[in-house]
Design a protein around this motif. Structure first.
Motif, PDB file in Angstrom:
ATOM      1  N   GLU A 168       0.299   4.275   0.252  1.00 47.56           N
ATOM      2  CA  GLU A 168      -0.061   5.262   1.273  1.00 47.56           C
ATOM      3  C   GLU A 168       0.673   5.014   2.587  1.00 47.56           C
ATOM      4  O   GLU A 168       0.953   5.955   3.328  1.00 47.56           O
ATOM      5  CB  GLU A 168      -1.565   5.260   1.504  1.00 47.56           C
ATOM      6  N   ASP A 169       0.988   3.763   2.887  1.00 51.14           N
ATOM      7  CA  ASP A 169       1.731   3.456   4.110  1.00 51.14           C
ATOM      8  C   ASP A 169       3.087   4.153   4.105  1.00 51.14           C
ATOM      9  O   ASP A 169       3.576   4.595   5.141  1.00 51.14           O
ATOM     10  CB  ASP A 169       1.945   1.949   4.261  1.00 51.14           C
ATOM     11  N   ASP A 197       2.395   8.300   4.023  1.00 52.58           N
ATOM     12  CA  ASP A 197       1.982   8.801   5.333  1.00 52.58           C
ATOM     13  C   ASP A 197       3.163   8.860   6.285  1.00 52.58           C
ATOM     14  O   ASP A 197       3.318   9.814   7.033  1.00 52.58           O
ATOM     15  CB  ASP A 197       0.878   7.926   5.923  1.00 52.58           C
ATOM     16  N   ASN A 230       0.857  -1.172   0.000  1.00 52.27           N
ATOM     17  CA  ASN A 230       0.000   0.000   0.000  1.00 52.27           C
ATOM     18  C   ASN A 230       0.901   1.233   0.000  1.00 52.27           C
ATOM     19  O   ASN A 230       1.551   1.533   1.003  1.00 52.27           O
ATOM     20  CB  ASN A 230      -0.917  -0.017   1.228  1.00 52.27           C
TER      21      ASN A 230
END
Length: 85
Positions: free
Chosen positions: A60-61, A64, A58
């Motif tokens: 986004e991990d 972020d 992912n």
């Protein structure tokens, strides 16, 4: 075509290489760095042969994590007012 699809959770972090690694059939290790993952790269290559794997993760991990670091780095300066005497 990639040799295999491997989830990031099945890979190991290697401090020496500063990369996620996964065993290659040739005896070496497929490698991909955090920076590669942040850029959206999903191919981990073996430095000893022509094989490569597709890393399933992912994105986004990783984005972020990067944004949290940047925000934390800015917060302390906002919390300390400048006093002029």
């Amino acid at each position: 075509m990639s040799y295999d699809d491997v989830e990031i959770e099945d890979m190991e972090w290697n401090d020496e290489l500063q990369a996620f690694t996964y065993p290659c059939p040739c005896g070496d290790l497929f490698q991909i760095t955090k920076e590669d993952l942040k850029l959206g790269e999903e191919i981990a290559r073996c430095p000893s042969c022509s094989l490569y794997i597709t890393v399933i993760y992912n994105m986004e991990d990783f984005l972020d994590h990067s944004n949290q670091k940047n925000n934390k780095g800015l917060e302390p300066s906002k919390q300390h007012p400048i006093v002029v005497a």
